[in-house]
Design an enzyme around this catalytic site. Structure first.
Site, PDB file in Angstrom:
ATOM      1  N   ASN A  14       0.811  -1.217   0.000  1.00 36.77           N
ATOM      2  CA  ASN A  14       0.000   0.000   0.000  1.00 36.77           C
ATOM      3  C   ASN A  14       0.851   1.277   0.000  1.00 36.77           C
ATOM      4  OD1 ASN A  14      -2.229   1.581   0.018  1.00 36.77           O
ATOM      5  ND2 ASN A  14      -2.902   1.051   2.095  1.00 36.77           N
ATOM      6  N   HIS A  65     -14.110  -5.427  11.113  1.00 39.61           N
ATOM      7  CA  HIS A  65     -13.790  -4.084  11.620  1.00 39.61           C
ATOM      8  C   HIS A  65     -15.065  -3.314  11.916  1.00 39.61           C
ATOM      9  CE1 HIS A  65      -9.428  -3.410  10.031  1.00 39.61           C
ATOM     10  NE2 HIS A  65      -9.589  -4.630  10.484  1.00 39.61           N
ATOM     11  N   ARG A 121     -12.987  -6.189  15.646  1.00 44.71           N
ATOM     12  CA  ARG A 121     -12.068  -5.132  16.013  1.00 44.71           C
ATOM     13  C   ARG A 121     -12.858  -3.846  16.176  1.00 44.71           C
ATOM     14  NH1 ARG A 121      -7.368  -2.171  12.423  1.00 44.71           N
ATOM     15  NH2 ARG A 121      -9.111  -0.744  11.979  1.00 44.71           N
ATOM     16  N   TYR A 176      -7.167   7.176  13.448  1.00 47.65           N
ATOM     17  CA  TYR A 176      -6.921   5.951  12.688  1.00 47.65           C
ATOM     18  C   TYR A 176      -8.127   5.018  12.755  1.00 47.65           C
ATOM     19  CZ  TYR A 176      -5.978   1.262  11.657  1.00 47.65           C
ATOM     20  OH  TYR A 176      -6.111   0.018  11.131  1.00 47.65           O
ATOM     21  N   ASP A 231      -6.662  -2.031  17.647  1.00 45.65           N
ATOM     22  CA  ASP A 231      -5.402  -1.742  16.968  1.00 45.65           C
ATOM     23  C   ASP A 231      -4.875  -0.380  17.419  1.00 45.65           C
ATOM     24  OD1 ASP A 231      -4.403  -2.060  13.443  1.00 45.65           O
ATOM     25  OD2 ASP A 231      -3.267  -1.530  15.242  1.00 45.65           O
ATOM     26  N   HIS A 277      -2.005   0.766  16.540  1.00 47.99           N
ATOM     27  CA  HIS A 277      -1.376   1.234  15.290  1.00 47.99           C
ATOM     28  C   HIS A 277      -0.075   1.988  15.550  1.00 47.99           C
ATOM     29  CE1 HIS A 277      -1.688   2.211  10.937  1.00 47.99           C
ATOM     30  NE2 HIS A 277      -2.434   1.125  10.951  1.00 47.99           N
ATOM     31  N   GLU A 302      -3.264  -4.699  19.445  1.00 48.87           N
ATOM     32  CA  GLU A 302      -2.366  -4.858  18.299  1.00 48.87           C
ATOM     33  C   GLU A 302      -1.449  -3.647  18.111  1.00 48.87           C
ATOM     34  OE1 GLU A 302      -4.590  -5.277  14.727  1.00 48.87           O
ATOM     35  OE2 GLU A 302      -2.908  -4.768  13.450  1.00 48.87           O
ATOM     36  N   GLU A 339       2.106  -6.993  11.230  1.00 49.64           N
ATOM     37  CA  GLU A 339       1.584  -6.836   9.867  1.00 49.64           C
ATOM     38  C   GLU A 339       2.608  -6.162   8.955  1.00 49.64           C
ATOM     39  OE1 GLU A 339      -1.914  -4.443  10.790  1.00 49.64           O
ATOM     40  OE2 GLU A 339      -1.013  -2.810   9.671  1.00 49.64           O
ATOM     41  N   ARG A 367       1.374 -11.371  13.255  1.00 49.15           N
ATOM     42  CA  ARG A 367       0.470 -10.864  12.228  1.00 49.15           C
ATOM     43  C   ARG A 367       1.054 -10.909  10.817  1.00 49.15           C
ATOM     44  NH1 ARG A 367      -4.060  -8.972  11.770  1.00 49.15           N
ATOM     45  NH2 ARG A 367      -3.788  -6.733  11.445  1.00 49.15           N
ATOM     46  N   HIS A 392      -2.637 -10.419   9.047  1.00 51.00           N
ATOM     47  CA  HIS A 392      -3.218  -9.165   8.550  1.00 51.00           C
ATOM     48  C   HIS A 392      -4.107  -9.478   7.361  1.00 51.00           C
ATOM     49  CE1 HIS A 392      -2.055  -5.000   6.663  1.00 51.00           C
ATOM     50  NE2 HIS A 392      -3.129  -4.887   7.403  1.00 51.00           N
ATOM     51  N   ASP A 430      -6.203  -3.472   1.696  1.00 52.09           N
ATOM     52  CA  ASP A 430      -5.086  -3.192   0.788  1.00 52.09           C
ATOM     53  C   ASP A 430      -4.239  -4.429   0.542  1.00 52.09           C
ATOM     54  OD1 ASP A 430      -4.699  -1.790   3.593  1.00 52.09           O
ATOM     55  OD2 ASP A 430      -2.732  -2.595   3.060  1.00 52.09           O
ATOM     56  N   GLU A 470      -7.675 -11.769  10.002  1.00 53.19           N
ATOM     57  CA  GLU A 470      -8.365 -10.492   9.769  1.00 53.19           C
ATOM     58  C   GLU A 470      -9.092 -10.558   8.443  1.00 53.19           C
ATOM     59  OE1 GLU A 470      -5.797  -7.131   9.734  1.00 53.19           O
ATOM     60  OE2 GLU A 470      -7.414  -5.674   9.559  1.00 53.19           O
ATOM     61  N   TRP A 473       2.113   6.900  12.133  1.00 49.91           N
ATOM     62  CA  TRP A 473       0.714   6.811  11.684  1.00 49.91           C
ATOM     63  C   TRP A 473       0.179   5.410  11.926  1.00 49.91           C
ATOM     64  CZ3 TRP A 473      -1.720   3.765   8.001  1.00 49.91           C
ATOM     65  CH2 TRP A 473      -3.087   4.056   7.890  1.00 49.91           C
TER      66      TRP A 473
END
Ligand code: CS2
Ligand code: MG
Length: 402
Positions: free
Chosen positions: A37, A122, A147, A159, A210, A212, A236, A262, A283, A312, A316, A339, A402
């Site tokens: 991605n 999600h 999630r 996020y 998550d 992130h 996560e 991931e 992941r 993961h 994407d 996931e 991010w």
């Protein structure tokens, strides 16, 4: 079975996907996901200039030798671009071998270890109430694991919060858009989110979250402890994992299960995490960690330390990766969860597939190979559309994760 040709197919049915198609002198082909991605063209160029010329004429059955050639022969080993390119070749070759055997891929790996693959979806919301309602929608759809993410009050571009019915697609602009992050606001908010979800939906549904990569180890420890009453299935990416030892601090302070990986692309990214049992789920994925061949090695190491897989599966990662992942998940003895962010109808039309979802579980199907194809005519109608992932800064302008 000699490789006679290979090409990269880039398509954008709402988001960019890169697919490698390998053709043989038997008139057969195999496909592999090569999507990274925001860095799609880097992998496409790596494949076109440095991989495909080395494939022509080789025996497609020699999966391991080709993997070793592409890994050791790169000299500049590892990294997301190289390992995603290798993964695409590996997945396409496993697809070819299974088709030649007339078997679904999972049978070549060792057969089914379970009846179905438990997945998580999600649920996210612009606020706590809408996130709670979205959890209810996923419960209605039959998910056993969900999630949960929600916009944090006062935090621009939180996020994981989707816009519209097609879920969350972070790579929305040609250049990264800048979001703002506030750890204090998040640490105050996250426990309240799960208080509300448990209050509304009870103790039984498996909940995941998550982080992130946003917290320092001690902050992650604090959040893990705060969420312990809610018995998460996992927390996560609680802190960046380049420094694997950082998880020792988190592990000392909380029993909330930890998942990471991931963005990992090789076993070396997670060896300490697994050997010291600093995590509960790994992941890593078929598409970014060197394909089926390497992911099996990661899973085997993880099994020695009672770490389970939790690959993961965001939108994407293409349906080609999802199909291959489900064959892997059906076989792998130390499976944890998969996931499953549903792709859009436009994406599913470009990538017809045999996998199915029912009552919170998925199955890859019995089609020879990994059971996913690409409609090249349809793919050609969706030209590449340059997009990159967002970035995050703190309120004072400091670059963050991010
Ligand atoms: C996320 C991903 O699904 C997840 O766990 O971390 O959606 C991630 O943000 C994207 O894959 C990035 O491309
Ligand atoms: Mg994640």
């Amino acid at each position: 079975m000699k490789i006679t040709g290979a090409r990269v197919i880039i398509t954008c049915p709402g988001r960019n996907f890169v697919t490698l198609k390998i053709e043989t002198d038997q008139g057969t082909y195999g496909i592999g996901d090569a999507t990274l991605n925001g860095r799609e063209l880097a992998v496409a160029a790596y494949l076109e200039h440095h991989v495909i010329p080395n494939l022509i004429g080789r025996d497609a059955h020699r999966i391991e030798d080709i993997w070793q050639f592409l890994y050791r022969g790169a000299y500049w080993r590892r990294g997301p671009v190289t390992m995603t390119a290798i993964a695409a070749v590996d997945t396409a070759l496993w697809d070819l071998k299974a088709k030649a055997a007339g078997l679904p891929l999972y049978q070549l790996l060792g057969g089914a270890s379970r009846e179905g693959v438990m997945v998580y979806g999600h649920a996210n919301g612009a606020d706590i109430d809408s996130a709670v309602a979205e959890v209810g929608r996923y419960v209605e759809m039959g998910y056993k694991a969900i999630r949960v993410q929600a916009a944090i009050p006062g935090v621009k571009g939180s996020y994981g919060v989707g816009r519209g019915k097609d879920g969350y697609e972070p790579a929305e602009s040609a250049l990264p858009y800048e979001t703002v992050w506030s750890t204090p606001a998040y640490l105050d908010f996250a426990p309240k989110l799960f208080d509300a979800v448990r209050e509304a939906h009870g103790p039984d549904i498996e909940l995941l979250h998550d982080v992130h990569h946003r917290l320092t180890p001690i902050e992650a420890a604090r959040l893990g402890r705060a969420l312990e009453p809610h018995r998460l299935f996992w927390m996560e990416d609680c802190t960046p994992a380049e420094n694997q030892e950082a998880f020792r601090l988190v592990r000392q302070h909380t029993t909330t299960p930890l998942a990471v990986g991931e963005i990992f692309n090789s076993i070396h990214d997670c060896r300490t995490l697994i050997q010291e049992q600093l995590i509960d789920y790994i992941r890593a994925t078929v598409v970014h960690a060197g394909g089926i061949t390497h992911l099996r090695q990661i899973a085997a190491l993880a099994a020695l330390y009672q770490v389970r897989t939790g690959s993961h599966g965001a939108t994407d990662l293409s349906p080609v990766c999802m199909g291959a992942a489900l064959h892997f998940d059906l076989w792998v003895p130390n499976f944890g969860i998969q996931e499953y962010m549903r792709h859009t109808e436009a994406t599913d039309a470009v990538f017809p597939h045999a996998y199915t979802f029912k009552d919170g579980y998925m199955h890859p199907g019995e089609t020879p190979g990994h059971g996913v194809d690409i409609d090249e005519d349809l793919a050609a109608r969706h030209p590449y559309d340059p997009k990159q992932l967002p970035v995050a800064r703190l309120a004072d302008g400091t670059m963050w994760n991010w």
